[in-house]
Design a protein around this motif. Structure first.
Motif, mmCIF file in Angstrom:
data_model
loop_
_atom_site.group_PDB
_atom_site.id
_atom_site.type_symbol
_atom_site.label_atom_id
_atom_site.label_comp_id
_atom_site.label_asym_id
_atom_site.label_seq_id
_atom_site.Cartn_x
_atom_site.Cartn_y
_atom_site.Cartn_z
ATOM 1 N N LEU A 159 0.840 -1.198 0.000
ATOM 2 C CA LEU A 159 0.000 0.000 0.000
ATOM 3 C C LEU A 159 0.880 1.255 0.000
ATOM 4 O O LEU A 159 0.649 2.199 -0.752
ATOM 5 N N THR A 160 1.925 1.217 0.839
ATOM 6 C CA THR A 160 2.784 2.399 0.946
ATOM 7 C C THR A 160 3.400 2.735 -0.398
ATOM 8 O O THR A 160 3.458 3.887 -0.802
ATOM 9 N N SER A 161 3.846 1.682 -1.129
ATOM 10 C CA SER A 161 4.559 2.028 -2.364
ATOM 11 C C SER A 161 3.640 2.110 -3.581
ATOM 12 O O SER A 161 4.023 2.673 -4.583
ATOM 13 N N MET A 162 2.419 1.564 -3.493
ATOM 14 C CA MET A 162 1.604 1.536 -4.720
ATOM 15 C C MET A 162 0.215 2.153 -4.620
ATOM 16 O O MET A 162 -0.466 2.283 -5.624
ATOM 17 N N ALA A 163 -0.210 2.516 -3.398
ATOM 18 C CA ALA A 163 -1.599 2.979 -3.279
ATOM 19 C C ALA A 163 -1.875 4.178 -4.162
ATOM 20 O O ALA A 163 -2.951 4.308 -4.736
ATOM 21 N N VAL A 164 -0.874 5.053 -4.294
ATOM 22 C CA VAL A 164 -1.126 6.271 -5.071
ATOM 23 C C VAL A 164 -1.248 5.938 -6.553
ATOM 24 O O VAL A 164 -2.124 6.449 -7.253
ATOM 25 N N GLN B 51 -15.389 -3.037 16.988
ATOM 26 C CA GLN B 51 -14.054 -2.622 16.501
ATOM 27 C C GLN B 51 -14.185 -1.943 15.156
ATOM 28 O O GLN B 51 -13.516 -0.949 14.884
ATOM 29 N N LEU B 52 -15.073 -2.495 14.316
ATOM 30 C CA LEU B 52 -15.233 -1.913 12.979
ATOM 31 C C LEU B 52 -15.890 -0.535 13.089
ATOM 32 O O LEU B 52 -15.554 0.388 12.341
ATOM 33 N N ARG B 53 -16.782 -0.389 14.039
ATOM 34 C CA ARG B 53 -17.409 0.934 14.205
ATOM 35 C C ARG B 53 -16.346 1.967 14.587
ATOM 36 O O ARG B 53 -16.356 3.089 14.078
ATOM 37 N N LEU B 54 -15.453 1.563 15.477
ATOM 38 C CA LEU B 54 -14.380 2.492 15.864
ATOM 39 C C LEU B 54 -13.531 2.854 14.655
ATOM 40 O O LEU B 54 -13.216 4.028 14.422
ATOM 41 N N SER B 55 -13.162 1.828 13.863
ATOM 42 C CA SER B 55 -12.344 2.107 12.673
ATOM 43 C C SER B 55 -13.096 2.993 11.693
ATOM 44 O O SER B 55 -12.512 3.882 11.076
ATOM 45 N N GLY B 56 -14.400 2.743 11.565
ATOM 46 C CA GLY B 56 -15.201 3.547 10.638
ATOM 47 C C GLY B 56 -15.238 4.999 11.073
ATOM 48 O O GLY B 56 -15.092 5.919 10.257
ATOM 49 N N LEU B 57 -15.424 5.217 12.374
ATOM 50 C CA LEU B 57 -15.455 6.601 12.873
ATOM 51 C C LEU B 57 -14.087 7.259 12.703
ATOM 52 O O LEU B 57 -13.991 8.445 12.378
ATOM 53 N N ASP B 58 -13.031 6.450 12.905
ATOM 54 C CA ASP B 58 -11.685 6.983 12.670
ATOM 55 C C ASP B 58 -11.527 7.439 11.232
ATOM 56 O O ASP B 58 -11.000 8.508 10.950
ATOM 57 N N THR B 59 -11.980 6.573 10.318
ATOM 58 C CA THR B 59 -11.873 6.909 8.894
ATOM 59 C C THR B 59 -12.655 8.182 8.594
ATOM 60 O O THR B 59 -12.184 9.074 7.893
ATOM 61 N N LEU B 60 -13.856 8.257 9.163
ATOM 62 C CA LEU B 60 -14.696 9.433 8.939
ATOM 63 C C LEU B 60 -13.982 10.691 9.426
ATOM 64 O O LEU B 60 -13.982 11.736 8.761
ATOM 65 N N LEU B 61 -13.322 10.556 10.565
ATOM 66 C CA LEU B 61 -12.605 11.701 11.140
ATOM 67 C C LEU B 61 -11.492 12.154 10.194
ATOM 68 O O LEU B 61 -11.331 13.346 9.909
ATOM 69 N N VAL B 62 -10.746 11.166 9.677
ATOM 70 C CA VAL B 62 -9.650 11.500 8.753
ATOM 71 C C VAL B 62 -10.210 12.187 7.516
ATOM 72 O O VAL B 62 -9.688 13.203 7.039
ATOM 73 N N CYS C 116 -6.823 0.391 6.218
ATOM 74 C CA CYS C 116 -6.126 0.632 4.942
ATOM 75 C C CYS C 116 -6.616 1.924 4.297
ATOM 76 O O CYS C 116 -5.830 2.663 3.702
ATOM 77 N N VAL C 117 -7.919 2.180 4.407
ATOM 78 C CA VAL C 117 -8.454 3.408 3.796
ATOM 79 C C VAL C 117 -7.735 4.622 4.401
ATOM 80 O O VAL C 117 -7.304 5.532 3.684
ATOM 81 N N CYS C 118 -7.579 4.610 5.737
ATOM 82 C CA CYS C 118 -6.881 5.739 6.380
ATOM 83 C C CYS C 118 -5.437 5.831 5.885
ATOM 84 O O CYS C 118 -4.920 6.930 5.652
ATOM 85 N N ARG C 119 -4.800 4.668 5.717
ATOM 86 C CA ARG C 119 -3.411 4.690 5.239
ATOM 87 C C ARG C 119 -3.336 5.242 3.819
ATOM 88 O O ARG C 119 -2.410 5.969 3.471
ATOM 89 N N ILE C 120 -4.324 4.872 2.993
ATOM 90 C CA ILE C 120 -4.317 5.358 1.610
ATOM 91 C C ILE C 120 -4.403 6.886 1.620
ATOM 92 O O ILE C 120 -3.678 7.572 0.890
ATOM 93 N N ILE C 121 -5.278 7.414 2.478
ATOM 94 C CA ILE C 121 -5.421 8.880 2.529
ATOM 95 C C ILE C 121 -4.093 9.507 2.937
ATOM 96 O O ILE C 121 -3.639 10.479 2.333
ATOM 97 N N SER C 122 -3.428 8.906 3.939
ATOM 98 C CA SER C 122 -2.179 9.544 4.383
ATOM 99 C C SER C 122 -1.087 9.396 3.318
ATOM 100 O O SER C 122 -0.228 10.260 3.186
ATOM 101 N N GLN C 123 -1.139 8.308 2.524
ATOM 102 C CA GLN C 123 -0.166 8.180 1.425
ATOM 103 C C GLN C 123 -0.388 9.287 0.396
ATOM 104 O O GLN C 123 0.555 9.868 -0.128
ATOM 105 N N CYS C 124 -1.672 9.555 0.101
ATOM 106 C CA CYS C 124 -1.970 10.591 -0.900
ATOM 107 C C CYS C 124 -1.545 11.970 -0.405
ATOM 108 O O CYS C 124 -1.228 12.842 -1.209
#
Length: 2040
Positions: free
Chosen positions: A1157-1162, A1284-1295, A1229-1237
């Protein structure tokens, strides 16, 4: 080797080589040929085909090795498939002849085998082309089977498999014959042959219908026979065969017509019956079984049972998850019936029962747990529940039947117990894996899951009670919200049913299991539960003696509860510790005498209870030490010790007690011993110093006891062997997917595997192996294990003589036993010795010579033991002994012993043991010196070539790999010889000896590591080594054994690390992809470890290769690659992550995906987002989200409707039912993709740019274009069932909110793109605020709410109100007080929730205030632009209004929270002063766990509270006088606090308290910044201080308290020193400025009041206010001004080091180059200068004289260091700041105060001189900007009194500078000079302005006259002209009446000369035209003003008059023509006039 790369074999080259090299050369040629043939043109191949065939056939006859023959065969097949096939029959005949040959010599065997392999390969490749003569070939091969040895049988089976594959249905005539041959091979004594036969039959069943119809029974029986005595590989292969055949039978579609009679349809029941028969009766068929039953002989052998278990799993997996869903009920009842009462055989002994239960659990886990999705698993759980109810009813019926009371035998109870145990364990596991997604299952009242589990807690069987308790544990871990209710329920039952023995044990187990679950639930349980449990436990222990029927159970239950309570950790246990210690003290007799009297009393029952109680107490103390280490103070240890001697005394007397009271005490006594040993191991040996010898004797007796018959090497030794060595010893010890059931084969038939009933106390321990049930071993085994560990500790701590004695005793006990007994004792002793050496080595002790001799003798004996595990442990001990002695000679002696043994011995045992001993010596001592290295390698070389014994080869090669590893660089000389040995063995060892190949792989790996980066070299020797390494890897890659392939992969991984260019990435990746789903865990691990390394460097290439492979392989292997084809390697890995259960493997998959993801997500944005979306969308199917809010229904369709996001597309996607863990990973992963971009192209966050770039190239892809998907994914995750997924979802929403909030919507200006997603955000947040949501989710949701409101996305108040309403509801909830907050979790959880709510509100309030402030400012600046006002005002004022409604409540809560925080951060020594009952939001007991939540949220709350205090001006409008006491809230968890203390405080006191609270928290935080303090909290803290100092009252406090100001300044100084961030430094400086302003105000106030008071009195008596009083001295540490100076100097010197006089050492000779600072640097310098300029006002006149030189030095220094020349004569921002500061200083009232006037004047003169000195002396190379310096001089001239600047020497120098500037070549400099002079000329004091006018006016007139002659050429000159004219105009105004006429007469001709006539106007440039307009306008103004002079001049000069008239006329003409241009000119004129400097 390069010579091998040709189409035909280079025979010349190969013949010159030796045998080994020749084999290598041929292999390399064959490898090359295989690739070449596929790539060569068909005609070229045909041309050379004949020669090639001849070469290949001649190789065939030359005894090729196994890998060579395989390649040879492949090449022949490829050659015929590409070229002509006419000679193929000759080749086949040739092979057949070779097989028929009667030559049986070993040398001829390889040729025969090669012929067999060739036939298989040809038929496989060419298939039906060869269908004519295949019967002869098959017949010939089958004939050969009869006489073949094992290798032959192996190759023949594989060859037959290939023939069947190639021919397909055409081979039907031979099916029966092949079947017969394979049948006999399936029970062959060679395991490899069995595997090959299984593969052959697996191929056969594809076409041979009879196998799964008529012959089904015999196939099954055959497989059962094959399992007998099998190894792991055979079980895998045969179970695959059996499972597949049975699955085929169930789903088969039979062909019509003729064959109908012969085939019958097999029902599922029959198939299950068949498998069940194998499980229960093994391979013995039905007749023999009945005979066995009559004799009552032994049950099925374990390997058959394990094999059948695996077959069950294969059978179901083959049929698939959907099939299992349909047939679950049948399958479940069948599987459970395997351990039911109808099959007593399976469970006749406890050992058998435990093993069978394991098998059943494994089947259920692998099928229900592995194949079903979450929905189906919930259905399965319901079915299991039904089964439990049924069994419960049966049990109840048996128990309630009164007449049978007498007959209720143990068999009836046992009848259902095993089924229940399996059902409960699977139910627990299912719910555990479902996590919070199982919530609907528990809420479903029709299932009654909890009732069913709790009802079985009362079952008569202890195993069932434990299983039910464990099931409750799993439920609590999965669903933390059930933990407290379950605990309450069990405690309540335990209390009410105290008189039932079953209930007491059952519910105590349940409570213990639930307490064990608390560590897995971060939210914990209420603190008060500990007290209830402790009281109950005490009660049980105290009442145990009252009723003998319950004594045992109550004692056990009481101690179990106390032991489990300890796992809650120090915070809970500390409150109950005194009671526990008291119970511990009472459980043992006080003195030995009491123990004696005890012995003589009582009977066997009382002793049983006593031992149980004491063992329980020991366990409780052990649990205390393990879980509450922090409480182990000296004092506590002293209280723990007294009972220990007595416990040891009892240990020594146990044997005599046993003799007295009979064997019923045997088990309790074993348990007691084990508990005591375990406790002693944990305690430091010094604590039981007095008892060491007694303990040692007991332990030694334990190890050599005559009654310990069990030799459980498998549980004692693996821990003492090195993990790498275990791999070679026994495949059973390797980690596999079947470890759970394979384990029982390790132990041999007499020993049980671990099971919970062997030690109920393990139910609360954290399980070591993930989530499965704890599996303690039987006490008899675990006591030996504990004893051997304790032996190590105790023996190391007694004196030498004692050691010798005991070791001698152990040695004798081995000598005096025989046979199996001897082995057992030897095993125990060696494990004890190993532990001793381990302990001694760890504690750096030494051993005496006699002890060494004894240890050596003991170990030497074990090195030659027939048990391989014992040999391994002995080799380890051997090396550890050398390590402990640490003496070269001793080590050499040990090595010599092994050398001698190896030279003389011929038996396998000795040779393996001693070869490993040599390897271990190397491992522990890093080599034994170079002289021994050669001899050691020599010996190992010889052993590794001993082809008679594969075992010797394996061990020797393993040892060689250890030697290579440890020798390091010393090994370089041996590398070549070792490498050729390895390659030679790889090419010759038969594939059936996989373990030899594995060891070879280890050696190769070690060699590659030794060579390291040298492998990149290019010289011939290195490339030869590299080729050999690659060749070795290629051989291993082709090996059929999975573990050998794993070795090959790890070797290639090493090679890739050192020499990446030389590893063929595409073939490596294809090998990895093929093995991703291998059934072998170790192979999958190797694949992922390798992938993880590859993608770190070359993710894109790896991904490409994988997709290519999937495309190319479409035909060969469609199943494995569908995933790869559709979703690429990334998707395949995600799918694997979802299925995989092994922890380390899952971690590797995650890391690999992260690297990719780090090297190819973008680059592959769409692919990654689609993958995540597919995984998350699967959860949207599962969760029918219904969260449409009823309130908004009537509002029409604007409501937040979740239906916006439900799936529209019904396409199947590759991820069916992913588990919640995978979905959480996808959300992360979605959050990581955003931070890679974020780190990539800015277009990812700019929609206009992204759309534009997408248009220009459609391949471009940007994140912002996928915003809808991001929101949708966040929504799906945030509204899932899984917490756990709800927490991750809210995290993603925050990002998403934070990253996209500012992006404007190009189509609707003034709006942002997120605005359209309001409904979705609202719908995602709403469910998190329902009452049953856990606090951590609500807390996260509050954070998202505040971020959403603060982001400013929503401007409409109506829309904003919806989200705001959620925060209001949560505020209501926390206001409702303690009662309303959830009682389900620990109090710290509600603290977290309360603080999250307050923090969210604080963030919203801060933003509202900021917006309001900004809005006010924009109102001031933009009065005219209406729209901006309209759009901003509503939301800016509205948001503040929204918050203000709740502000009264909020402010109280905020202050309460801050008060809590202040209390919690007090140092430990003030602990006694803290309120006993806790704070407003935390309780005293949970303060430790609440602190992190306060740390997380205090900063924003502080800022908000400070803003609120400022806004109320410290006058709280809502509070009357009565409740101004400490802010007590309705939430106060301590209601009584408001009554304590004085009833009413004055407002002044309240303000003081609040002020000190905010200030105290800020200073405490800022003065000791921890490294982990976040930027946000520091900024918030500084902003809070700023807000505080904005209000007058706090300012007056700070101003009047000098020490406070100084303290604050020192703290801020430290912040500036320790934090580099410019934002923080700027904020700090702002606070400093406010402090200085406060001080100024204070000084002014004192002066004013003094003047008022002393208005009448004499002036002299007015005391001096301000620092420095009347002496002018500033004391460091006591002076505010000094502290400020320090801080400002720190800032300035950091930015401009040249300002530091120490650095620049001495006076500066030449001006260095000025420098431009960064924007942040400039702002910091400017801020510091502003503060410096304010300082004199804080001082007394004398004080001001002390500081003035410093301030002037710094201000002028900044000017000098940053006066950079900028285009257009602009001044740099630092220069501007410096000039402002100078002006501020120069105009200070102190300059005029009588006491300081004189000193100031002289200092200011010096300062001016310093500025004048800044010019370079020669004037040629002027580095500094003249304009800046001239401006500075002007500031001096205009801002000081004349006596400063009118001194002739200074004045003349100033005039010179101006003169020089007017002469400058640069017209910009001239123009700016004119502007400056303009202000000087107009200065009202003639003393200052006249000298300049006299000196400079004439030169300006000359300048203008020169301009007249030479018209201005550009804008700069034009401006200069205009400024000159303005200057003359000013002169006219200033001049006296009498001179004015002359000046006007001077000015007019110049002006008129600039005018143009009408002709010239048309052709004029814009510059001359502008000048014309300007001159004309000036004339129009001057003419009327000085009309008389004007007329005179006109009269005296007709030429001028004419020119003027022409110009006026021309102007009127042009005005008519072009009115617009005139306006433009006018504008230009206006703007140019505004260029006056602003400092003057």
């Amino acid at each position: 080797m390069e010579l091998a790369h040709s189409l035909l074999l280079n025979e010349e080259a190969s013949n010159q080589l030796g045998d080994v090299q020749k084999a290598e050369f041929v292999f390399e040629w064959l490898r090359y040929l295989e690739k070449l043939l596929l790539a060569t043109n068909r005609d070229d191949v045909r041309e050379k085909q004949k020669a090639l065939v001849e070469q290949l056939l001649s190789l065939l006859s030359s005894s090729p090795g196994p890998p060579t023959r395989k390649l040879l065969a492949q090449n022949l097949a490829i050659l015929y498939s590409i070229g002509d096939t006419f000679s193929v029959y000759e080749t086949i005949d040739k092979c057949n002849d070779l097989i028929r040959s009667k030559d049986d010599s070993p040398s001829y065997l390889p040729t025969k085998l090669a012929a067999v392999v060739c036939l298989g390969s040809l038929y496989k490749k060419l298939g039906r082309i060869l269908a004519n003569g295949f019967t002869d070939t098959v017949g010939n091969i089958l004939k050969a089977v009869k006489s073949a040895e094992s290798q032959g049988r192996y190759e023949i089976m594989l060859s037959l498999q290939s023939i069947l594959t190639g021919l397909g249905a055409a081979a039907a005539p031979c099916h029966r014959d092949v079947y017969k041959a394979a049948r006999s091979c399936l029970t062959d004594r060679s395991m490899a042959v069995r595997c090959a036969a299984a593969k052959c039959l697996l191929e056969l069943q594809n076409e041979a219908i009879f196998m799964w119809s008529t012959d089904l029974d015999s196939v099954a029986t055959l497989c059962f026979k094959s399992f007998e005595g099998s190894n792991y590989d055979v079980r895998i292969s045969v179970s695959k065969l059996l499972g597949t055949v049975l699955a085929k039978a169930v789903i088969a579609k039979h062909p019509g017509g003729a064959s109908r009679q012969s085939t019958r349809r097999v029902s599922l029941e029959e198939v299950l019956e068949l498998l069940g028969a194998g499980f229960l009766r093994g391979s013995s068929g039905f007749l023999r079984a009945s005979g066995d039953m009559l004799k009552g002989s032994s049950s099925v052998s374990r390997d058959v049972r394990v094999g059948v278990t695996q077959a069950y799993v294969v059978f179901v997996s083959t049929l698939g998850g959907a099939w299992l869903e349909k047939n679950l009920a049948v399958f479940l009842s069948h599987i459970l019936s395997l351990v039911s009462q109808s099959n007593p055989k399976a469970t006749q002994t406890q050992i058998d029962a435990v093993c069978c239960r394991r098998c059943v659990s494994f089947i259920l886990r692998a099928t229900i747990g592995g194949l079903l999705g979450e929905k189906a698993q919930i259905a399965a759980a319901k079915d299991i529940c039904q089964a439990i109810w049924k069994l419960k009813k049966v049990m109840d019926a048996v128990l309630s039947d009164g007449n049978l009371e007498t007959r209720l035998s143990s068999t009836d109870v046992a009848a259902s117990q095993h089924m229940l145990v399996c059902a409960l364990q699977e139910l627990g596991n299912l719910i555990h894996s479902l996590g919070t997604t199982a919530a609907p299952l528990l809420q479903d009242s029709s299932t009654g899951l909890l009732d069913s589990v709790i009802s079985v807690v009362l079952h008569p069987s202890i195993s069932v009670r434990l299983a039910a308790a464990w099931c409750l544990h799993c439920i609590a871990v999965a669903l933390p919200s059930y933990l407290t209710p379950l605990l309450d329920r069990c405690l309540e039952r335990l209390t009410t049913l105290k008189s039932s023995p079953e209930a007491v044990t059952g519910f105590s187990f349940a409570v213990a299991a639930l307490l064990g679950a608390v560590t897995h639930c971060p939210l914990g349980i209420p603190h008060g539960k500990g007290k209830i449990i402790m009281t109950l436990a005490e009660d049980l222990l105290c009442s145990a003696a009252q009723n003998s029927r319950l004594s045992l159970q109550r004692t056990q239950a009481g101690w179990l509860l106390i032991s489990a309570l300890m796992t809650l950790g120090p915070a809970v246990v500390s409150h109950h510790l005194p009671r526990v210690l008291l119970l511990w003290k009472c459980v043992f007799p006080v003195s030995p005498k009491d123990l004696e009297t005890e012995r003589s009393r009582g009977d066997s029952f009382t002793w049983q209870v006593t031992l149980e109680g004491r063992a329980g107490a020991l366990c409780a103390v052990k649990s205390f030490i393990s879980h509450c280490g922090d409480l182990l103070t000296e004092e506590v240890i002293q209280r723990l010790l007294p009972p220990l001697p007595c416990a040891v005394d009892l240990l020594t007397q146990l044997s005599s007690i046993l003799k007295t009271y009979g064997s019923s005490l045997k088990t309790p006594s074993v348990v007691y011993r084990q508990r005591l040993y375990e406790l002693l191991i944990l305690l430091p040996p010094e604590t039981y110093k007095g008892n060491l010898c007694a303990i040692l004797k007991e332990v030694a007796a334990e190890l050599t006891a005559p009654d310990s018959q069990v030799a459980a090497s498998a549980c004692l030794l693996p821990a003492l062997c090195h993990p790498d060595d275990l791999l070679i010893l026994s495949p059973l010890l390797q980690e596999t997917d079947h470890r759970f059931i394979e384990e029982q084969l390790l132990f041999g038939n007499g020993i049980a595997c671990g099971s919970l009933e062997y030690d109920p106390y393990s139910i609360y321990e954290k399980d070591v192996e993930g989530d499965s049930v704890p599996k303690p071993l039987p006490p008899a085994l675990s006591v030996i294990s504990s004893a051997s560990k304790l032996f190590g500790v105790v023996c190391a701590n007694v004196d030498e003589a004692q050691r010798v004695l005991i070791l001698d005793q152990l040695l004798n006990s081995i000598k005096h036993t025989k046979g199996a007994r001897q082995q057992t004792v030897q095993l125990h002793v060696v494990s004890a010795i190993s532990n001793l050496l381990k302990y001694v080595a760890g504690s750096k002790q030494s051993l005496g010579p006699e002890v060494r001799r004894l240890v050596l003798t003991l170990v030497l004996g074990a090195l030659e033991s027939p048990n391989p595990l014992l040999r391994c442990a002995a080799a380890e001990a051997w090396a550890r002994l050398a390590q402990v002695v640490d003496d070269g000679a001793f080590t050499a002696g040990l090595a010599q012993v092994s050398f001698d043994k190896l030279k003389s011995a011929r038996d396998v045992v000795t040779r393996t043991g001693h070869s490993l001993a040599l390897g271990s010596l190397h491992r522990y001592l890093g080599g034994i010196g170079p002289q021994h290295l050669s001899s050691c390698i020599g010996v190992l070389y010889t052993l590794s070539q001993d082809s008679t014994s594969p075992d010797v080869q394996t061990w020797a090669l393993h040892s060689l790999s250890l030697t290579i590893d440890s020798a390091g660089a010393l090994y370089h000389v041996h590398v070549e010889s070792t490498l050729s040995l390895i390659v030679m063995l790889l090419l010759n060892v038969p594939p059936t000896h996989a373990q030899v190949h594995q060891s070879l792989g280890r050696c190769l790996n070690a060699l590659i590591t030794t060579l390291g980066p040298e492998l990149q070299g290019n010289n011939t020797s290195v490339s030869a080594l590299r080729t050999s390494c690659l060749l070795g890897c290629a051989v291993m890659q082709d090996h059929p054994g999975c573990l050998v392939q794993a070795q090959a992969i790890s070797c290639l991984q090493q090679l890739h690390m050192f020499a990446p260019r030389h590893v063929n990435l595409s073939s490596l990746v294809s090998c990895l992809c093929v093995n991703l789903c291998s059934p072998y865990l170790l192979l999958r691990r190797a694949v992922l470890a390798c992938l993880r390394q590859l993608v770190q460097r070359e993710a894109a290439e790896v991904s490409e290769h994988a997709v290519m492979l999937a495309r190319d392989n479409r035909d060969n292997n469609p199943a494995a690659d569908t995933n790869l084809r559709e979703v690429g390697l990334e998707g395949a890995l995600l799918a694997l992550l979802d299925r995989e259960t092994d922890g380390s493997l899952c971690q590797d998959i995650r890391e690999t995906l992260h690297h990719m993801l780090t090297s190819m997500a973008v680059e592959k944005l769409s692919l990654w987002l689609k993958l995540c979306k597919d995984v998350l969308a699967a959860s949207a199917d599962f969760t029918a989200v219904t969260c449409v809010d009823t309130m908004q229904e009537e509002e029409g369709d604007r409501g937040d409707d979740a239906s916006v996001l439900t799936r529209g597309d019904d396409k199947p996607h590759p991820f069916s039912n992913p588990r919640w863990g995978t979905r959480v990973f996808a959300a992360d992963c979605v959050c990581r993709i955003i931070s890679q971009c974020e780190n990539a192209n800015s277009a990812h966050f700019d929609i206009a740019l992204a759309q534009e770039m997408k248009k220009s190239d459609s391949r471009n892809d940007f994140l912002v274009l996928h915003l809808a998907d991001l929101i949708r994914m966040a929504f799906m995750a945030a509204t899932d069932h899984s917490d756990q997924l709800r927490l991750s979802g809210l995290d993603t929403l925050l990002v998403v909110i934070r990253r996209f909030a500012d992006i404007a919507e190009p189509e609707f200006p003034g709006h942002v793109i997120l605005e359209q997603y309001q409904a979705n955000v609202g719908a995602a947040l709403r469910p998190a605020f329902t009452s049953e949501t856990p606090p951590d989710i609500t807390a996260k949701a509050c954070q998202v709410c505040s971020a959403w409101i603060a982001s400013g996305v929503v401007s409409d108040l109506g829309d904003l109100r919806r989200v705001h309403q959620l925060l209001v509801s949560s505020l209501m909830k926390i206001q409702a007080g303690k009662e309303a907050l959830s009682q389900l979790y620990n109090e710290s959880a509600s603290t977290m929730e309360v603080l999250a709510v307050l923090k969210a509100w604080a963030e919203v309030y801060i933003i509202a205030v900021q917006r309001h402030k900004n809005h006010k400012q924009t109102l001031k600046t933009t009065i005219n632009s209406e729209d901006s006002v309209r759009s901003g005002s509503a939301s800016a004022a509205g948001l503040l209004d929204l918050v203000c409604t709740d502000l009264a409540t909020l402010s109280r809560l905020w202050l309460a929270a801050l008060q809590d925080f202040a209390l919690l951060t007090l140092p430990a020594e003030f602990a006694s002063q803290l309120p006993v009952e806790g704070g407003a939001f935390y309780t005293a007991e949970t303060s430790k766990s609440a602190t992190p939540h306060y740390h997380n949220s205090w900063a924003l709350i502080l800022h908000a509270a400070a803003l609120w205090l400022t806004s109320t001006g410290f006058a709280d409008p809502d509070e009357g006088g009565a409740n101004l006491s400490r802010p007590v809230t309705p939430t106060s968890m301590c209601q009584g606090s408001s009554s304590s203390g004085p009833a009413v405080k004055s407002p002044e006191d309240v303000y003081t308290d609040r002020f000190h609270l905010i200030l105290g928290i800020s200073v405490e935080f800022l003065c000791s910044l921890r490294s982990d303090a976040t930027l946000e909290s520091i900024t918030s803290c500084l902003q809070a201080l700023q807000a505080l100092l904005d209000a007058p009252w706090p300012r007056s406090r700070v101003g009047s308290d000098q020490d406070l100001g100084i303290e604050l300044l020192n703290v801020l100084h430290r912040v500036i020193l320790t934090r580099e961030s410019p934002a923080i430094q700027l904020a700090s400086l702002e606070v400093v400025r406010q402090i200085i302003c406060a001080a100024q105000e204070h000084v002014k106030e004192k002066r004013r009041s003094a003047e008022v008071d002393d208005g009448a009195s004499e002036k002299e008596t007015v005391p001096e206010f301000g620092e420095g009083k009347d002496t002018g001295g500033l004391v460091p540490g006591k002076s505010l001004v000094f502290a400020t100076l320090e801080l400002c100097v720190c800032i300035l010197v950091r930015q401009l080091p040249e300002l530091n006089p120490k650095l620049t050492s001495g006076p500066r000779d030449k001006a260095s180059k000025p420098k431009t600072l960064s924007e942040e640097g400039s702002r910091l310098v400017a801020a510091a200068l502003v503060i410096l300029a304010e300082l004199p006002a804080v001082c007394s006149p004398e004080g001001s004289v002390s500081v003035l030189p410093t301030i002037l030095y710094l201000a002028i220094g900044v000017l000098r260091e940053t006066a950079v020349k900028l285009p257009g004569g602009q001044l740099s921002s630092t220069v501007t700041a410096s000039l402002h500061a100078l002006k501020g200083i120069l105009t200070s009232p102190m300059a005029r105060a009588e006491k300081s006037h004189e000193a100031w004047t002289s200092l200011l003169q010096s300062a001016l001189a310093t500025v004048l000195d800044c010019w370079s002396p020669d004037g040629a190379h002027q580095e500094l900007d003249e304009i800046s310096l001239l401006t500075a001089i002007t500031v001096f001239i205009l801002s000081t009194s004349p006596e400063v600047t009118a001194v002739p020497c200074l004045q003349n120098r100033c005039i010179e500078k101006f003169k020089a500037a007017l002469e400058s070549k640069d017209s910009v400099v001239q123009m700016k000079t004119c502007q400056l002079l303009h202000s000087i000329f107009q200065y009202p004091k003639p003393a200052i302005s006249y000298p300049y006018i006299y000196s400079l006016a004439s030169s300006i007139v000359e300048k203008l006259q020169e301009m007249d002659r030479r018209r201005p050429g550009d804008a700069a000159e034009l401006q200069l002209c205009q400024e000159g004219i303005k200057l003359l105009e000013a002169l006219v105004t200033v001049a006296d009446e009498e001179h004015r006429a002359q000046l006007v007469a001077c000015l007019l001709p110049i002006l008129i000369s600039f005018l143009l006539d009408e002709n010239a106007l048309g052709s004029a440039t814009s510059v001359t035209r502008s000048l014309h307009d300007f001159a004309l306008q000036t004339l129009m103004q001057i003419g009327p003003r000085y009309s008389s002079v004007f007329k005179n001049v006109m009269a005296s000069s007709p030429a001028l008059k004419a020119r003027l008239e022409a110009a006026v006329k021309g102007n009127q003409e042009s005005v008519r023509v072009d009115p617009s241009s005139k306006q433009a000119k006018n504008l230009g004129r206006n703007s140019s006039i505004q260029l006056k400097t602003s400092f003057l």
